[in-house]
Motif scaffolding. Structure first.
Motif, PDB file in Angstrom:
ATOM      1  N   ALA A  72       0.887  -1.167   0.000  1.00 59.38           N
ATOM      2  CA  ALA A  72       0.000   0.000   0.000  1.00 59.38           C
ATOM      3  C   ALA A  72       0.922   1.214   0.000  1.00 59.38           C
ATOM      4  O   ALA A  72       1.757   1.361   0.889  1.00 59.38           O
ATOM      5  CB  ALA A  72      -0.903   0.006   1.228  1.00 59.38           C
ATOM      6  N   GLY A  74       1.933   5.386  -0.190  1.00 53.61           N
ATOM      7  CA  GLY A  74       1.432   6.667   0.277  1.00 53.61           C
ATOM      8  C   GLY A  74       2.546   7.585   0.714  1.00 53.61           C
ATOM      9  O   GLY A  74       3.661   7.504   0.211  1.00 53.61           O
ATOM     10  N   HIS A  88      -2.691   3.717   0.433  1.00 57.74           N
ATOM     11  CA  HIS A  88      -3.849   3.026  -0.139  1.00 57.74           C
ATOM     12  C   HIS A  88      -3.373   1.961  -1.121  1.00 57.74           C
ATOM     13  O   HIS A  88      -2.243   1.987  -1.603  1.00 57.74           O
ATOM     14  CB  HIS A  88      -4.790   4.015  -0.834  1.00 57.74           C
ATOM     15  CG  HIS A  88      -4.168   4.657  -2.040  1.00 57.74           C
ATOM     16  ND1 HIS A  88      -3.334   5.733  -1.945  1.00 57.74           N
ATOM     17  CD2 HIS A  88      -4.242   4.346  -3.348  1.00 57.74           C
ATOM     18  CE1 HIS A  88      -2.920   6.070  -3.155  1.00 57.74           C
ATOM     19  NE2 HIS A  88      -3.443   5.246  -4.020  1.00 57.74           N
ATOM     20  N   ASP A  89      -4.264   1.019  -1.378  1.00 57.44           N
ATOM     21  CA  ASP A  89      -4.048  -0.012  -2.391  1.00 57.44           C
ATOM     22  C   ASP A  89      -5.420  -0.378  -2.957  1.00 57.44           C
ATOM     23  O   ASP A  89      -6.410   0.298  -2.675  1.00 57.44           O
ATOM     24  CB  ASP A  89      -3.312  -1.230  -1.822  1.00 57.44           C
ATOM     25  CG  ASP A  89      -4.072  -1.952  -0.720  1.00 57.44           C
ATOM     26  OD1 ASP A  89      -5.275  -1.689  -0.516  1.00 57.44           O
ATOM     27  OD2 ASP A  89      -3.452  -2.808  -0.052  1.00 57.44           O
ATOM     28  N   GLY A  92      -8.042  -1.059   0.122  1.00 56.60           N
ATOM     29  CA  GLY A  92      -8.532  -0.067   1.065  1.00 56.60           C
ATOM     30  C   GLY A  92      -7.577   1.080   1.268  1.00 56.60           C
ATOM     31  O   GLY A  92      -6.563   1.218   0.591  1.00 56.60           O
ATOM     32  N   SER A  93      -7.909   1.914   2.269  1.00 54.70           N
ATOM     33  CA  SER A  93      -7.105   3.067   2.656  1.00 54.70           C
ATOM     34  C   SER A  93      -6.586   2.823   4.071  1.00 54.70           C
ATOM     35  O   SER A  93      -7.281   2.244   4.914  1.00 54.70           O
ATOM     36  CB  SER A  93      -7.948   4.338   2.632  1.00 54.70           C
ATOM     37  OG  SER A  93      -8.419   4.582   1.334  1.00 54.70           O
ATOM     38  N   TYR A  94      -5.380   3.319   4.342  1.00 57.66           N
ATOM     39  CA  TYR A  94      -4.704   3.047   5.599  1.00 57.66           C
ATOM     40  C   TYR A  94      -4.193   4.336   6.218  1.00 57.66           C
ATOM     41  O   TYR A  94      -3.625   5.184   5.525  1.00 57.66           O
ATOM     42  CB  TYR A  94      -3.507   2.115   5.379  1.00 57.66           C
ATOM     43  CG  TYR A  94      -3.876   0.853   4.635  1.00 57.66           C
ATOM     44  CD1 TYR A  94      -4.168  -0.312   5.328  1.00 57.66           C
ATOM     45  CD2 TYR A  94      -3.951   0.835   3.251  1.00 57.66           C
ATOM     46  CE1 TYR A  94      -4.524  -1.478   4.646  1.00 57.66           C
ATOM     47  CE2 TYR A  94      -4.305  -0.319   2.561  1.00 57.66           C
ATOM     48  CZ  TYR A  94      -4.595  -1.465   3.265  1.00 57.66           C
ATOM     49  OH  TYR A  94      -4.949  -2.605   2.594  1.00 57.66           O
ATOM     50  N   VAL A 108      -7.782   0.912   9.067  1.00 52.88           N
ATOM     51  CA  VAL A 108      -7.956   0.402   7.705  1.00 52.88           C
ATOM     52  C   VAL A 108      -9.413   0.586   7.319  1.00 52.88           C
ATOM     53  O   VAL A 108     -10.302   0.155   8.048  1.00 52.88           O
ATOM     54  CB  VAL A 108      -7.587  -1.097   7.618  1.00 52.88           C
ATOM     55  CG1 VAL A 108      -7.711  -1.591   6.194  1.00 52.88           C
ATOM     56  CG2 VAL A 108      -6.194  -1.346   8.182  1.00 52.88           C
ATOM     57  N   GLN A 109      -9.639   1.238   6.188  1.00 53.56           N
ATOM     58  CA  GLN A 109     -11.001   1.442   5.704  1.00 53.56           C
ATOM     59  C   GLN A 109     -11.182   0.709   4.385  1.00 53.56           C
ATOM     60  O   GLN A 109     -10.418   0.916   3.447  1.00 53.56           O
ATOM     61  CB  GLN A 109     -11.295   2.930   5.523  1.00 53.56           C
ATOM     62  CG  GLN A 109     -11.281   3.656   6.836  1.00 53.56           C
ATOM     63  CD  GLN A 109     -11.852   5.054   6.718  1.00 53.56           C
ATOM     64  OE1 GLN A 109     -12.412   5.436   5.711  1.00 53.56           O
ATOM     65  NE2 GLN A 109     -11.700   5.820   7.770  1.00 53.56           N
TER      66      GLN A 109
END
Length: 127
Positions: A72, A74, A88-89, A92-94, A108-109
């Motif tokens: 991921a 950023g 992000h990957d 999701g977003s981190y 983590v979303q």
């Protein structure tokens, strides 16, 4: 660098660290280990999850969370003495925040289904 795969699928190594060490030129790798997991509004439970972080040589800069599902990417910066990484990957977003004494939280979303998982643990600069 060898990484240990942990239960629960996302992977890594464990530890604890200081944010000011990360600003030292040449610091390149940090390992995080989490022992508490909170899923949405449910009660928190024991976790055994970890991952590595490829840090920039200078802050702010590009960073990469090395997860069992893949990287991921950023940015990393130090804000008021706290290391903050947004990444992000395709999954999701981190958001990873780490205090100067090594305490860390990873949020983590995931979009589908909309889910938020928060991990509590520690990170350490390893190289």
């Amino acid at each position: 660098m060898q990484k240990l795969l942990l239960a629960f699928g996302l992977a890594g190594c464990g530890g604890a660290a200081l944010a000011d060490i990360i600003e030292t030129p040449g610091a390149a790798l940090m390992s995080c280990n989490y022992t508490v997991e909170c899923l949405d509004e449910e009660a928190c439970t024991f976790a055994q999850f970890g991952h590595d972080v490829d840090l920039p040589k200078q802050m702010p800069g590009e960073a990469e969370l090395v997860l069992g599902t893949g990287p991921a990417t950023g940015t990393a910066q130090v804000v008021n003495g706290v290391l903050v990484i947004f990444a992000h990957d395709g999954n999701g977003s981190y958001l990873l925040s780490q205090t100067p004494d090594g305490l860390a939280k990873l949020s983590v979303q995931f979009a589908d289904p909309l889910t938020v998982v928060t991990y509590h643990g520690e990170c350490v600069v390893t190289g």
